[in-house]
Scaffold this motif. Structure first.
Motif, PDB file in Angstrom:
ATOM      1  N   ALA A  79       0.813  -1.213   0.000  1.00 52.95           N
ATOM      2  CA  ALA A  79       0.000   0.000   0.000  1.00 52.95           C
ATOM      3  C   ALA A  79       0.847   1.264   0.000  1.00 52.95           C
ATOM      4  O   ALA A  79       0.500   2.259  -0.648  1.00 52.95           O
ATOM      5  N   TRP A  80       1.976   1.258   0.715  1.00 52.08           N
ATOM      6  CA  TRP A  80       2.795   2.469   0.779  1.00 52.08           C
ATOM      7  C   TRP A  80       3.421   2.798  -0.564  1.00 52.08           C
ATOM      8  O   TRP A  80       3.587   3.969  -0.924  1.00 52.08           O
ATOM      9  N   LEU A  81       3.763   1.759  -1.340  1.00 56.21           N
ATOM     10  CA  LEU A  81       4.289   1.984  -2.680  1.00 56.21           C
ATOM     11  C   LEU A  81       3.206   2.531  -3.603  1.00 56.21           C
ATOM     12  O   LEU A  81       3.425   3.482  -4.362  1.00 56.21           O
ATOM     13  N   LEU A  82       2.038   1.912  -3.540  1.00 55.59           N
ATOM     14  CA  LEU A  82       0.936   2.330  -4.394  1.00 55.59           C
ATOM     15  C   LEU A  82       0.513   3.760  -4.080  1.00 55.59           C
ATOM     16  O   LEU A  82       0.159   4.536  -4.973  1.00 55.59           O
ATOM     17  N   LYS A  83       0.572   4.126  -2.801  1.00 51.38           N
ATOM     18  CA  LYS A  83       0.207   5.488  -2.385  1.00 51.38           C
ATOM     19  C   LYS A  83       1.079   6.513  -3.099  1.00 51.38           C
ATOM     20  O   LYS A  83       0.583   7.518  -3.642  1.00 51.38           O
ATOM     21  N   GLN A  84       2.381   6.266  -3.130  1.00 53.92           N
ATOM     22  CA  GLN A  84       3.289   7.206  -3.781  1.00 53.92           C
ATOM     23  C   GLN A  84       3.088   7.227  -5.292  1.00 53.92           C
ATOM     24  O   GLN A  84       3.099   8.286  -5.920  1.00 53.92           O
ATOM     25  N   LEU A  85       2.903   6.044  -5.881  1.00 54.01           N
ATOM     26  CA  LEU A  85       2.716   5.964  -7.331  1.00 54.01           C
ATOM     27  C   LEU A  85       1.418   6.632  -7.770  1.00 54.01           C
ATOM     28  O   LEU A  85       1.359   7.287  -8.818  1.00 54.01           O
ATOM     29  N   LEU A  86       0.382   6.493  -6.962  1.00 52.43           N
ATOM     30  CA  LEU A  86      -0.889   7.165  -7.257  1.00 52.43           C
ATOM     31  C   LEU A  86      -0.703   8.677  -7.280  1.00 52.43           C
ATOM     32  O   LEU A  86      -1.177   9.362  -8.194  1.00 52.43           O
ATOM     33  N   ASP A  87      -0.018   9.201  -6.297  1.00 50.63           N
ATOM     34  CA  ASP A  87       0.177  10.647  -6.234  1.00 50.63           C
ATOM     35  C   ASP A  87       1.110  11.145  -7.336  1.00 50.63           C
ATOM     36  O   ASP A  87       1.016  12.307  -7.766  1.00 50.63           O
ATOM     37  N   PRO A 115     -14.266   6.261   2.127  1.00 52.28           N
ATOM     38  CA  PRO A 115     -14.400   5.065   2.978  1.00 52.28           C
ATOM     39  C   PRO A 115     -14.258   3.753   2.226  1.00 52.28           C
ATOM     40  O   PRO A 115     -14.307   2.688   2.834  1.00 52.28           O
ATOM     41  N   ARG A 116     -14.067   3.805   0.887  1.00 56.94           N
ATOM     42  CA  ARG A 116     -13.968   2.575   0.102  1.00 56.94           C
ATOM     43  C   ARG A 116     -12.589   1.933   0.200  1.00 56.94           C
ATOM     44  O   ARG A 116     -12.427   0.764  -0.133  1.00 56.94           O
ATOM     45  N   GLY A 117     -11.594   2.710   0.636  1.00 58.34           N
ATOM     46  CA  GLY A 117     -10.237   2.190   0.683  1.00 58.34           C
ATOM     47  C   GLY A 117      -9.395   2.891   1.715  1.00 58.34           C
ATOM     48  O   GLY A 117      -9.910   3.503   2.649  1.00 58.34           O
ATOM     49  N   ILE A 118      -8.075   2.811   1.518  1.00 59.02           N
ATOM     50  CA  ILE A 118      -7.145   3.342   2.516  1.00 59.02           C
ATOM     51  C   ILE A 118      -6.123   4.299   1.912  1.00 59.02           C
ATOM     52  O   ILE A 118      -5.136   4.648   2.558  1.00 59.02           O
ATOM     53  N   ARG A 119      -6.348   4.734   0.675  1.00 60.91           N
ATOM     54  CA  ARG A 119      -5.394   5.659   0.054  1.00 60.91           C
ATOM     55  C   ARG A 119      -5.315   6.945   0.870  1.00 60.91           C
ATOM     56  O   ARG A 119      -6.336   7.528   1.250  1.00 60.91           O
ATOM     57  N   GLY A 120      -4.114   7.406   1.131  1.00 62.26           N
ATOM     58  CA  GLY A 120      -3.928   8.633   1.882  1.00 62.26           C
ATOM     59  C   GLY A 120      -4.314   9.858   1.069  1.00 62.26           C
ATOM     60  O   GLY A 120      -4.122   9.900  -0.148  1.00 62.26           O
ATOM     61  N   VAL A 121      -4.842  10.856   1.723  1.00 63.32           N
ATOM     62  CA  VAL A 121      -5.297  12.069   1.052  1.00 63.32           C
ATOM     63  C   VAL A 121      -4.149  13.071   1.015  1.00 63.32           C
ATOM     64  O   VAL A 121      -3.948  13.846   1.954  1.00 63.32           O
ATOM     65  N   GLY A 122      -3.397  13.035  -0.085  1.00 65.06           N
ATOM     66  CA  GLY A 122      -2.253  13.935  -0.215  1.00 65.06           C
ATOM     67  C   GLY A 122      -1.898  14.232  -1.654  1.00 65.06           C
ATOM     68  O   GLY A 122      -0.806  14.728  -1.939  1.00 65.06           O
ATOM     69  N   ALA A 123      -2.832  13.940  -2.570  1.00 61.94           N
ATOM     70  CA  ALA A 123      -2.535  14.101  -3.992  1.00 61.94           C
ATOM     71  C   ALA A 123      -2.324  15.554  -4.389  1.00 61.94           C
ATOM     72  O   ALA A 123      -1.799  15.833  -5.475  1.00 61.94           O
ATOM     73  N   GLY A 124      -2.719  16.498  -3.527  1.00 61.04           N
ATOM     74  CA  GLY A 124      -2.501  17.896  -3.841  1.00 61.04           C
ATOM     75  C   GLY A 124      -1.033  18.250  -3.992  1.00 61.04           C
ATOM     76  O   GLY A 124      -0.688  19.276  -4.589  1.00 61.04           O
ATOM     77  N   LEU A 125      -0.153  17.384  -3.480  1.00 57.83           N
ATOM     78  CA  LEU A 125       1.291  17.618  -3.593  1.00 57.83           C
ATOM     79  C   LEU A 125       1.876  17.035  -4.873  1.00 57.83           C
ATOM     80  O   LEU A 125       3.072  17.205  -5.132  1.00 57.83           O
ATOM     81  N   ALA A 141     -11.366  10.598  -8.557  1.00 56.08           N
ATOM     82  CA  ALA A 141     -10.155   9.817  -8.854  1.00 56.08           C
ATOM     83  C   ALA A 141     -10.399   8.319  -8.877  1.00 56.08           C
ATOM     84  O   ALA A 141      -9.884   7.601  -9.747  1.00 56.08           O
ATOM     85  N   ASP A 142     -11.176   7.807  -7.923  1.00 52.88           N
ATOM     86  CA  ASP A 142     -11.355   6.357  -7.799  1.00 52.88           C
ATOM     87  C   ASP A 142     -11.847   5.715  -9.086  1.00 52.88           C
ATOM     88  O   ASP A 142     -11.415   4.612  -9.453  1.00 52.88           O
ATOM     89  N   GLU A 143     -12.768   6.371  -9.765  1.00 51.77           N
ATOM     90  CA  GLU A 143     -13.392   5.779 -10.945  1.00 51.77           C
ATOM     91  C   GLU A 143     -12.436   5.657 -12.124  1.00 51.77           C
ATOM     92  O   GLU A 143     -12.716   4.897 -13.066  1.00 51.77           O
ATOM     93  N   GLU A 144     -11.335   6.386 -12.086  1.00 49.16           N
ATOM     94  CA  GLU A 144     -10.384   6.340 -13.196  1.00 49.16           C
ATOM     95  C   GLU A 144      -9.170   5.455 -12.913  1.00 49.16           C
ATOM     96  O   GLU A 144      -8.280   5.343 -13.751  1.00 49.16           O
ATOM     97  N   ILE A 145      -9.143   4.837 -11.735  1.00 49.54           N
ATOM     98  CA  ILE A 145      -8.046   3.917 -11.408  1.00 49.54           C
ATOM     99  C   ILE A 145      -8.351   2.546 -11.981  1.00 49.54           C
ATOM    100  O   ILE A 145      -9.463   2.030 -11.844  1.00 49.54           O
ATOM    101  N   CYS A 146      -7.378   1.954 -12.634  1.00 48.93           N
ATOM    102  CA  CYS A 146      -7.522   0.624 -13.235  1.00 48.93           C
ATOM    103  C   CYS A 146      -6.545  -0.329 -12.548  1.00 48.93           C
ATOM    104  O   CYS A 146      -5.340  -0.081 -12.524  1.00 48.93           O
ATOM    105  N   LEU A 147      -7.075  -1.404 -12.000  1.00 51.73           N
ATOM    106  CA  LEU A 147      -6.263  -2.373 -11.265  1.00 51.73           C
ATOM    107  C   LEU A 147      -6.227  -3.712 -12.000  1.00 51.73           C
ATOM    108  O   LEU A 147      -7.255  -4.362 -12.180  1.00 51.73           O
TER     109      LEU A 147
END
Length: 267
Positions: A79-87, A115-125, A141-147
């Motif tokens: 999750a910590w890797l995905l968090k950074q890659l998402l941002d 509440p659907r997941g655990i992604r941290g709220v910091g994409a503004g950076l 954002a959630d609707e445009e993520i492809c897993l």
């Protein structure tokens, strides 16, 4: 203004075949060159390529606005890797070595906001929100993520139906090389038993309404996978293309057989 549309996800939903190439050199310049070749998607490989977070970010930047959609494969589905890659702006992920439905469900939560997941709220950076210039990013954002989850072991195949049934998983990618190794055919992804396992996996994935993906560096094999029903497929790597071109140029000049001494290295 909403989050950027994910053209790869939209194409899969519409049933449009998507052709791709592996980008593993760890170079933004090479990624930019590849983006001019017309592939629908390019896979930035953090599992086997020499890529770290800054290098992946640079390649995402180089592909920004290009016709080739970037897919990122991290070395693992943490999750910590995905968090950074998402941002950093990645919208599509290929996660290696998924073997259970529980793993798949955890990954779904990792790429979504509460509440659907655990992604941290910091994409503004980061680049994801165009550095906080997209006012509706958090809401859209959630609707445009492809897993995409990668199944590449006997354990993964045994749990395939449960994995493919997980809501939020957009597709399942079969890793032929690792699957072959786990089945006792190391370096032989074209072995008949492996091919039959892939064919069966494609049928099962399709029954769950999910996209089917795979990769190969052999064009004949690529056509076979397409006939099996592959919805998205990579047909080579930048490394493989570079080696063949450089070696082939020398051999052509010297009058030597082109392709001699070139052996497979895992794809």
């Amino acid at each position: 203004m909403p989050a950027p549309t994910n053209p790869f996800k939209a194409a899969l939903r519409e049933g449009k075949f998507q052709l791709g190439l592996w980008v593993a050199l760890g170079s933004a310049y090479a990624a930019e060159i590849a983006a001019g070749s017309g592939y629908d998607w390019l896979l930035i490989d953090g599992e086997h390529g020499p890529n770290d977070m800054p290098l992946i970010g640079a390649q995402l930047g180089a592909l920004r606005g290009s016709a080739s959609h970037p897919i990122v494969r991290p070395p693992m589905g943490e999750a910590w890797l995905l968090k950074q890659l998402l941002d950093l702006g990645a919208q599509t992920f290929l996660i290696p070595m998924v073997e259970t439905a529980e793993q798949a469900a955890t990954l779904v939560r990792a790429v979504r906001y509460p509440p659907r997941g655990i992604r941290g709220v910091g994409a503004g950076l980061g680049r994801a929100s165009d550095f906080n210039r997209i006012p509706d990013y958090l809401a859209t954002a959630d609707e445009e993520i492809c897993l995409i989850v990668q199944v590449e072991s006997r354990a993964g195949l045994e749990a395939l139906d449960d994995i493919a049934a997980v809501e939020g998983v957009d597709g399942v990618f079969i890793g032929p090389s690792d699957l072959a190794a786990d089945m006792g055919y190391l370096g032989q992804p074209s072995a008949s038993a492996v091919q039959e396992a892939i064919r069966d996996a494609f049928l099962r994935i399709h029954r769950h309404g999910k996209a089917r993906g795979i990769m190969t560096v052999a064009v004949d094999q690529a056509h076979e996978y397409r006939a099996m029903g592959a919805d998205f497929m990579a047909i080579g790597t930048d490394v493989n293309c570079l080696v063949r071109s450089i070696d082939g140029l020398r051999r052509t000049f010297l009058g030597l057989p082109v392709g001699a001494d070139q052996k497979g290295g895992g794809y």
